[in-house]
Design an enzyme around this catalytic site. Sequence first.
Site, PDB file in Angstrom:
ATOM      1  N   CYS A   1      -4.275  -3.450 -11.355  1.00 52.90           N
ATOM      2  CA  CYS A   1      -2.967  -4.666 -12.130  1.00 52.90           C
ATOM      3  C   CYS A   1      -4.390  -5.510 -12.688  1.00 52.90           C
ATOM      4  O   CYS A   1      -4.678  -6.149 -13.371  1.00 52.90           O
ATOM      5  CB  CYS A   1      -3.494  -5.491 -10.775  1.00 52.90           C
ATOM      6  SG  CYS A   1      -2.724  -4.999  -9.646  1.00 52.90           S
TER       7      CYS A   1
ATOM      8  N   HIS B   1      -3.439 -12.653 -12.671  1.00 51.01           N
ATOM      9  CA  HIS B   1      -2.908 -12.491 -11.987  1.00 51.01           C
ATOM     10  C   HIS B   1      -1.562 -12.175 -11.100  1.00 51.01           C
ATOM     11  O   HIS B   1      -2.043 -13.048  -9.983  1.00 51.01           O
ATOM     12  CB  HIS B   1      -3.234 -10.896 -11.323  1.00 51.01           C
ATOM     13  CG  HIS B   1      -2.920  -9.663 -10.939  1.00 51.01           C
ATOM     14  ND1 HIS B   1      -1.419  -9.438 -11.035  1.00 51.01           N
ATOM     15  CD2 HIS B   1      -2.486  -9.022  -9.531  1.00 51.01           C
ATOM     16  CE1 HIS B   1      -1.384  -8.239 -10.860  1.00 51.01           C
ATOM     17  NE2 HIS B   1      -1.910  -8.694  -9.205  1.00 51.01           N
TER      18      HIS B   1
ATOM     19  N   ASN C   1       4.879  -9.360  -8.404  1.00 53.15           N
ATOM     20  CA  ASN C   1       3.475  -8.353  -8.668  1.00 53.15           C
ATOM     21  C   ASN C   1       4.029  -7.680  -9.493  1.00 53.15           C
ATOM     22  O   ASN C   1       4.206  -6.730  -9.137  1.00 53.15           O
ATOM     23  CB  ASN C   1       2.727  -8.128  -7.206  1.00 53.15           C
ATOM     24  CG  ASN C   1       1.304  -7.405  -8.064  1.00 53.15           C
ATOM     25  OD1 ASN C   1       0.927  -7.551  -8.903  1.00 53.15           O
ATOM     26  ND2 ASN C   1       0.253  -8.328  -6.879  1.00 53.15           N
TER      27      ASN C   1
HETATM   28  O1  UT7 Z   1      -1.892  -6.806  -6.666  1.00 51.96           O
HETATM   29  C1  UT7 Z   1      -2.964  -6.581  -6.392  1.00 51.96           C
HETATM   30  C2  UT7 Z   1      -1.958  -5.709  -5.263  1.00 51.96           C
HETATM   31  N1  UT7 Z   1      -1.828  -6.376  -3.625  1.00 51.96           N
HETATM   32  C3  UT7 Z   1      -2.225  -7.977  -2.951  1.00 51.96           C
HETATM   33  O2  UT7 Z   1      -2.638  -8.414  -4.039  1.00 51.96           O
HETATM   34  C4  UT7 Z   1      -1.366  -7.415  -1.948  1.00 51.96           C
HETATM   35  C5  UT7 Z   1      -1.775  -8.592  -0.815  1.00 51.96           C
HETATM   36  N2  UT7 Z   1      -2.042  -8.580   0.504  1.00 51.96           N
HETATM   37  C6  UT7 Z   1      -0.958  -9.511   0.745  1.00 51.96           C
HETATM   38  O3  UT7 Z   1       0.115  -9.864  -0.246  1.00 51.96           O
HETATM   39  C7  UT7 Z   1       0.017  -9.728   2.027  1.00 51.96           C
HETATM   40  O4  UT7 Z   1      -1.282  -9.112   3.049  1.00 51.96           O
HETATM   41  C8  UT7 Z   1       1.174  -9.487   2.426  1.00 51.96           C
HETATM   42  C9  UT7 Z   1       2.445 -10.141   1.546  1.00 51.96           C
HETATM   43  C10 UT7 Z   1       1.580  -7.763   2.056  1.00 51.96           C
HETATM   44  C11 UT7 Z   1       1.702  -9.035   3.747  1.00 51.96           C
HETATM   45  O5  UT7 Z   1       1.618 -10.683   4.604  1.00 51.96           O
HETATM   46  P1  UT7 Z   1      -0.420 -10.898   5.140  1.00 51.96           P
HETATM   47  O6  UT7 Z   1       0.255 -12.692   5.857  1.00 51.96           O
HETATM   48  O7  UT7 Z   1      -1.063 -10.359   4.847  1.00 51.96           O
HETATM   49  O8  UT7 Z   1       1.089 -10.228   6.126  1.00 51.96           O
HETATM   50  P2  UT7 Z   1       0.332  -8.896   7.888  1.00 51.96           P
HETATM   51  O9  UT7 Z   1       0.385  -7.824   7.000  1.00 51.96           O
HETATM   52  O10 UT7 Z   1      -0.713  -9.514   8.061  1.00 51.96           O
HETATM   53  O11 UT7 Z   1       1.649  -8.741   8.804  1.00 51.96           O
HETATM   54  C12 UT7 Z   1       1.738  -9.854   9.678  1.00 51.96           C
HETATM   55  C13 UT7 Z   1       3.550  -9.862  10.124  1.00 51.96           C
HETATM   56  C14 UT7 Z   1       3.125  -8.129  10.776  1.00 51.96           C
HETATM   57  O12 UT7 Z   1       3.727  -8.573  12.591  1.00 51.96           O
HETATM   58  P3  UT7 Z   1       2.871  -9.175  13.827  1.00 51.96           P
HETATM   59  O13 UT7 Z   1       1.777  -7.337  13.831  1.00 51.96           O
HETATM   60  O14 UT7 Z   1       2.341  -9.541  13.353  1.00 51.96           O
HETATM   61  O15 UT7 Z   1       3.790  -8.914  14.661  1.00 51.96           O
HETATM   62  C15 UT7 Z   1       3.602  -7.748   9.993  1.00 51.96           C
HETATM   63  O16 UT7 Z   1       4.269  -6.120  11.309  1.00 51.96           O
HETATM   64  O17 UT7 Z   1       4.328 -10.176   9.681  1.00 51.96           O
HETATM   65  C16 UT7 Z   1       5.159  -8.604   9.658  1.00 51.96           C
HETATM   66  N3  UT7 Z   1       5.384  -8.126   7.903  1.00 51.96           N
HETATM   67  C17 UT7 Z   1       6.444  -8.524   8.436  1.00 51.96           C
HETATM   68  N4  UT7 Z   1       8.023  -9.009   8.594  1.00 51.96           N
HETATM   69  C18 UT7 Z   1       8.629  -9.133   7.748  1.00 51.96           C
HETATM   70  C19 UT7 Z   1       5.038  -7.612   7.043  1.00 51.96           C
HETATM   71  N5  UT7 Z   1       5.429  -7.638   6.094  1.00 51.96           N
HETATM   72  C20 UT7 Z   1       6.837  -7.553   6.353  1.00 51.96           C
HETATM   73  C21 UT7 Z   1       8.383  -8.623   6.093  1.00 51.96           C
HETATM   74  N6  UT7 Z   1       8.974  -9.083   6.719  1.00 51.96           N
HETATM   75  N7  UT7 Z   1       8.087  -7.899   5.062  1.00 51.96           N
END
Ligand code: UT7
Length: 335
Positions: free
Chosen positions: A121, A262, A292
């Site tokens: 990115c 970004h 993104n």
């Molecule tokens: O361009 C550079 C590349 N990447 C980035 O910038 C990504 C940076 N990270 C992020 O944007 C975020 O970490 C994500 C959007 C990918 C994920 O959000 P988060 O707030 O960090 O969620 P998490 O991974 O901590 O997951 C929280 C909960 C989990 O459930 P439990 O364990 O709390 O029961 C996940 O299983 O949300 C669940 N979860 C979802 N639920 C519904 C994870 N993805 C999803 C989803 N829909 N798509």
Amino acid sequence: MTPPAAGFGTRIVSTGSFVPEKVVTNFDLAEIMDTSDEWIQKRTGIRQRHISDQSKGEGTVSLAINAAVDAFEKSGLAPEDIDLIICATCTQEMTCPSVACRISERLGTKKAAAFDLAAACSGFLYGLNFAETLIRCGRYRTALIVGADAMSTVMDYTDRSVSILFGDASGSVVVTRDDDPARGCQYQLMGADGVGWEALYMPRREVDIPEHDRDNPIKLGMLRMNGREVFKFAVKKFQEVIEETMEQSGHSIDDLSLMICHQSNLRIIESAREKLGIEEGKVYVNIDRVGNSSAGSIGLCLDELNRAGRINEGDLVLFVAFGGGMTWASSLWRV
Ligand code: UT7
């Protein structure tokens, strides 16, 4: 860290961009995986993303060519005026020839150097910074920089933790020499810390998968991401990069006309904006409409702003990115 600008000045001649026609909303994703519009909007700020129609042959090459043609046609230049073509991407259909060479074929440039650049990115800003420096020192006169990523081609749509975030897009800019050395990039910063690579990677072979990620069900060739790790890194890095850039350039946050960063996740952008006290209207956001788009994102934002008449001569514009690698970059411009 770079010394203050010297040599020739530089200026943006034109910008371009492209997003594929096909739209995938959060509701569409909720039909094929266990997610919801509410979760995605709350955690990322994304409502929809555009994706390439692979059945029509769309992908990174077509994204890159469309954005390149857009900026090139608006530039009023001839193919022989372009000295350098850089395409930033991490989703090439073919690694040989480069996507940049396919752009060269389409534009009919016969002598411009052309190559692809892999910095995820951060790629568009790495390309912009390299090209600007080469023009500033007098080695080249005019460069076309393109960022293009067909992220949908490396998404495993059975994995909700990664695939909800990304979309396909491209952006481009033509930069040329200017007689005023005070014009163009005022300060630039690029960096990487390879220790963090395992948080964001696309393995082609089983052997490339780190031990701790062997149980990850995501298919080979698809993007794997430890979202939480990337998030933590990004929030910290965005702030550090912006602070260092402003401090080293001798400008203050209040001097900025615009910040183009970004489009990783709205929460990451907002966190930096709030911590640094940057006015909301100065930070451009389009992640709600396009998701993104990796290396495509900054060039696309720049072109949307340019087309809206929001990039005016004399403005101080800060570009910031971070990405897989882990990599990061900034570029502060007097446009
Ligand atoms: O361009 C550079 C590349 N990447 C980035 O910038 C990504 C940076 N990270 C992020 O944007 C975020 O970490 C994500 C959007 C990918 C994920 O959000 P988060 O707030 O960090 O969620 P998490 O991974 O901590 O997951 C929280 C909960 C989990 O459930 P439990 O364990 O709390 O029961 C996940 O299983 O949300 C669940 N979860 C979802 N639920 C519904 C994870 N993805 C999803 C989803 N829909 N798509």
